[in-house]
Design an enzyme around this catalytic site. Structure first.
Site, PDB file in Angstrom:
ATOM      1  CE  LYS A 103     -18.846  26.280  -2.403  1.00 44.98           C
ATOM      2  NZ  LYS A 103     -18.663  25.219  -1.397  1.00 44.98           N
TER       3      LYS A 103
HETATM    4  P1  NAD Z   1     -29.089  21.293   0.607  1.00 44.63           P
HETATM    5  O1  NAD Z   1     -29.587  22.199  -0.439  1.00 44.63           O
HETATM    6  O2  NAD Z   1     -29.131  19.823   0.383  1.00 44.63           O
HETATM    7  O3  NAD Z   1     -29.857  21.555   1.990  1.00 44.63           O
HETATM    8  C1  NAD Z   1     -30.008  22.836   2.543  1.00 44.63           C
HETATM    9  C2  NAD Z   1     -30.979  22.728   3.696  1.00 44.63           C
HETATM   10  O4  NAD Z   1     -31.102  24.016   4.283  1.00 44.63           O
HETATM   11  C3  NAD Z   1     -32.396  22.293   3.283  1.00 44.63           C
HETATM   12  O5  NAD Z   1     -32.903  21.409   4.257  1.00 44.63           O
HETATM   13  C4  NAD Z   1     -33.157  23.602   3.296  1.00 44.63           C
HETATM   14  O6  NAD Z   1     -34.525  23.411   3.528  1.00 44.63           O
HETATM   15  C5  NAD Z   1     -32.491  24.294   4.465  1.00 44.63           C
HETATM   16  N1  NAD Z   1     -32.763  25.729   4.500  1.00 44.63           N
HETATM   17  C6  NAD Z   1     -32.732  26.615   3.478  1.00 44.63           C
HETATM   18  N2  NAD Z   1     -33.100  27.826   3.917  1.00 44.63           N
HETATM   19  C7  NAD Z   1     -33.367  27.702   5.233  1.00 44.63           C
HETATM   20  C8  NAD Z   1     -33.805  28.581   6.241  1.00 44.63           C
HETATM   21  N3  NAD Z   1     -34.045  29.867   5.974  1.00 44.63           N
HETATM   22  N4  NAD Z   1     -33.982  28.099   7.495  1.00 44.63           N
HETATM   23  C9  NAD Z   1     -33.745  26.798   7.793  1.00 44.63           C
HETATM   24  N5  NAD Z   1     -33.337  25.924   6.872  1.00 44.63           N
HETATM   25  C10 NAD Z   1     -33.147  26.359   5.611  1.00 44.63           C
HETATM   26  O7  NAD Z   1     -27.587  21.783   0.920  1.00 44.63           O
HETATM   27  P2  NAD Z   1     -26.448  20.970   1.665  1.00 44.63           P
HETATM   28  O8  NAD Z   1     -25.579  20.345   0.621  1.00 44.63           O
HETATM   29  O9  NAD Z   1     -27.030  20.162   2.756  1.00 44.63           O
HETATM   30  O10 NAD Z   1     -25.586  22.170   2.279  1.00 44.63           O
HETATM   31  C11 NAD Z   1     -25.916  22.776   3.519  1.00 44.63           C
HETATM   32  C12 NAD Z   1     -24.732  23.590   3.994  1.00 44.63           C
HETATM   33  O11 NAD Z   1     -23.592  22.745   4.133  1.00 44.63           O
HETATM   34  C13 NAD Z   1     -24.293  24.717   3.045  1.00 44.63           C
HETATM   35  O12 NAD Z   1     -23.832  25.794   3.808  1.00 44.63           O
HETATM   36  C14 NAD Z   1     -23.143  24.079   2.278  1.00 44.63           C
HETATM   37  O13 NAD Z   1     -22.254  25.045   1.752  1.00 44.63           O
HETATM   38  C15 NAD Z   1     -22.517  23.260   3.369  1.00 44.63           C
HETATM   39  N6  NAD Z   1     -21.675  22.169   2.886  1.00 44.63           N
HETATM   40  C16 NAD Z   1     -22.187  21.197   2.088  1.00 44.63           C
HETATM   41  C17 NAD Z   1     -21.370  20.158   1.690  1.00 44.63           C
HETATM   42  C18 NAD Z   1     -21.903  19.001   0.890  1.00 44.63           C
HETATM   43  O14 NAD Z   1     -21.167  18.027   0.708  1.00 44.63           O
HETATM   44  N7  NAD Z   1     -23.141  19.026   0.439  1.00 44.63           N
HETATM   45  C19 NAD Z   1     -20.020  20.126   2.077  1.00 44.63           C
HETATM   46  C20 NAD Z   1     -19.539  21.139   2.902  1.00 44.63           C
HETATM   47  C21 NAD Z   1     -20.382  22.157   3.302  1.00 44.63           C
END
Ligand code: NAD
Length: 411
Positions: A103
């Site tokens: 990571k």
């Molecule tokens: P992103 O940045 O696209 O979206 C994050 C979302 O969380 C946004 O809608 C943001 O507004 C919201 N957010 C932030 N702070 C917040 C709060 N205090 N309350 C409510 N909502 C809040 O990120 P993502 O890629 O969608 O990732 C989201 C999660 O999924 C993370 O934990 C990431 O590690 C995990 N993840 C992502 C992937 C991927 O392929 N993108 C894969 C596995 C896991």
């Protein structure tokens, strides 16, 4: 349990106890192979120099090259990156990909930078770490705050050092050796395992009510595919606010609205809501798809959902997990639930290395099969050993890594 463990390692030790792993072997499995912290200084558009700190933690490569996202977020720190790198090792093993875990991230708010500044930051970071990453050693991918554009810059900069190497990073744009369906993969995978859970319980996903925290990459595709499969998404929050509608939110309209308005707040097709209200929503399924550490000893008691599917990484603290167990809430853990992204990243890497391009339907079919197979394997372990799904997923993942480590031996 007698081990002195950090919070994030408690889940590991619960499974390691079941597997009968020795204390020495646990140390070997837990310690990262390499842990790097670099200074990333760039010139801002206004001419000043700004310094950021970047991290790359390579946790384990017993099963193959290390794989893991690159996160741009102000809260990124060494502990978080180490925890997430470890999760990647177990996750790639749960879905049986020929990978280990890594990571990385930079402590930065990407929204505060211009596009040019973001590009310079990404390229400078690649200059700092290019010798330790690559298609056969460690392959980054998008995570919070990064996207296909950042991956394109990453690949381009990596290639200035190493020549044509599209497989050095995944989650690239389609026009630049990217993979069909990569963007939707994590959200789609979350829904596939939710569907599979319902199947094993003799229920149907169609008609179930869902509350979703986060509407970014993962949350928005999760909402879209849930909607397509007939589930009723009744509550969504993001970093700017939230919206609820007991009759079900109109997801296609909300997707367009959120894109135009930088979030779901103010959506006319529902009423405002907070995160606290979201967690306490009387829904069938709660899906945290935002930050880690959201379901804690403080927030968990209010949860009324019957099922939690962890789309986010590390959203539940061990204390909250205990509370859910006592309340009879079934939790599908992150290392299984959100493995769709890394799975399609693997498909991208395979295509890049074979110089082929698979159509979207093939990607979706392969994802459905791989996620369902992983869910079924975890479900079976949970039934056989009478343990929660999280422990079962760790038993499967850690067991595979431990076996590969034993077979390879130490040179
Ligand atoms: P992103 O940045 O696209 O979206 C994050 C979302 O969380 C946004 O809608 C943001 O507004 C919201 N957010 C932030 N702070 C917040 C709060 N205090 N309350 C409510 N909502 C809040 O990120 P993502 O890629 O969608 O990732 C989201 C999660 O999924 C993370 O934990 C990431 O590690 C995990 N993840 C992502 C992937 C991927 O392929 N993108 C894969 C596995 C896991």
């Amino acid at each position: 349990m007698t081990h002195a463990a950090s919070k994030s390692e408690l889940f590991f030790h619960q499974a390691a106890d079941h597997l009968g792993l020795s204390a020495r072997f646990r140390v070997l499995l837990l310690a990262p192979e390499r842990d790097v912290k670099v200074q990333v200084a760039i010139r801002l558009d206004n001419g000043e120099i700004e310094t950021f700190i970047g991290y790359r933690v390579q946790h384990d490569n017993a099963r193959g090259p290390m794989k893991g996202g690159l996160r741009f977020h102000p809260q990124v720190d060494e502990d978080e990156v180490r925890t997430l790198a470890q999760l990647m090792t177990w996750k790639t093993a749960v879905v049986d990909l020929p990978y280990g875990g890594a990571k990385g991230g930079i402590a930065v708010d990407p929204r505060s930078l211009s596009k040019g500044e973001l590009e310079r930051l990404t390229r400078k970071f690649v200059d700092q770490i290019h010798e330790m990453v690559g298609p056969d050693s460690d392959i980054p991918a998008p995570d919070m705050g990064t996207n296909s554009q950042v991956m394109a810059w990453f690949m381009n900069q990596y290639q200035t050092h190493h020549g044509f190497q599209p497989a050095c990073v995944t989650g690239k744009p389609l026009e630049l050796h990217g993979c069909e369906g990569r963007e939707e993969a994590t959200g789609r995978g979350v829904v596939i395992v939710t569907d599979r859970l319902m199947h094993h319980l003799g229920q149907k996903l169609a008609g179930k009510t869902v509350a979703l925290q986060g509407f970014g990459n993962v949350g928005s595709f999760c909402g879209k595919v849930l909607h397509e499969r007939g589930a009723r998404v009744v509550a969504i929050t993001d970093h700017r606010g939230g919206v609820k509608n007991a009759n079900g939110l109109d997801i296609p309209t909300l997707l367009t609205y959120a894109q135009k308005n930088d979030g779901v707040a103010g959506f006319p097709g529902g009423d405002p809501m907070t995160n606290a209200e979201l967690f306490a929503s009387p829904v069938d399924i709660l899906i945290p798809a935002a930050l880690g550490g959201q379901l804690t000893a403080e927030t968990a008691p209010s949860v009324r959902a019957k099922y939690i599917v962890e789309a986010a990484n590390d959203p539940t603290t061990p204390e909250a997990d205990e509370i859910f167990l006592k309340k009879g809430i079934t939790v599908v853990p992150d290392i299984l639930a959100n493995a769709g992204g890394v799975t399609v990243s693997y498909f991208e890497w395979v295509q890049n290395r074979s110089v082929v391009h698979w159509p979207l339907e093939e990607i979706r079919g392969r994802l459905e099969t791989r996620m369902s197979t992983a869910f079924d394997a975890v479900w079976q372990i949970a039934q056989d050993r009478k343990v929660p799904l999280r422990t079962a997923a760790y038993i499967l993942g850690i067991g595979r890594v431990a076996r590969a480590t034993e077979l390879a031996g130490v040179s």
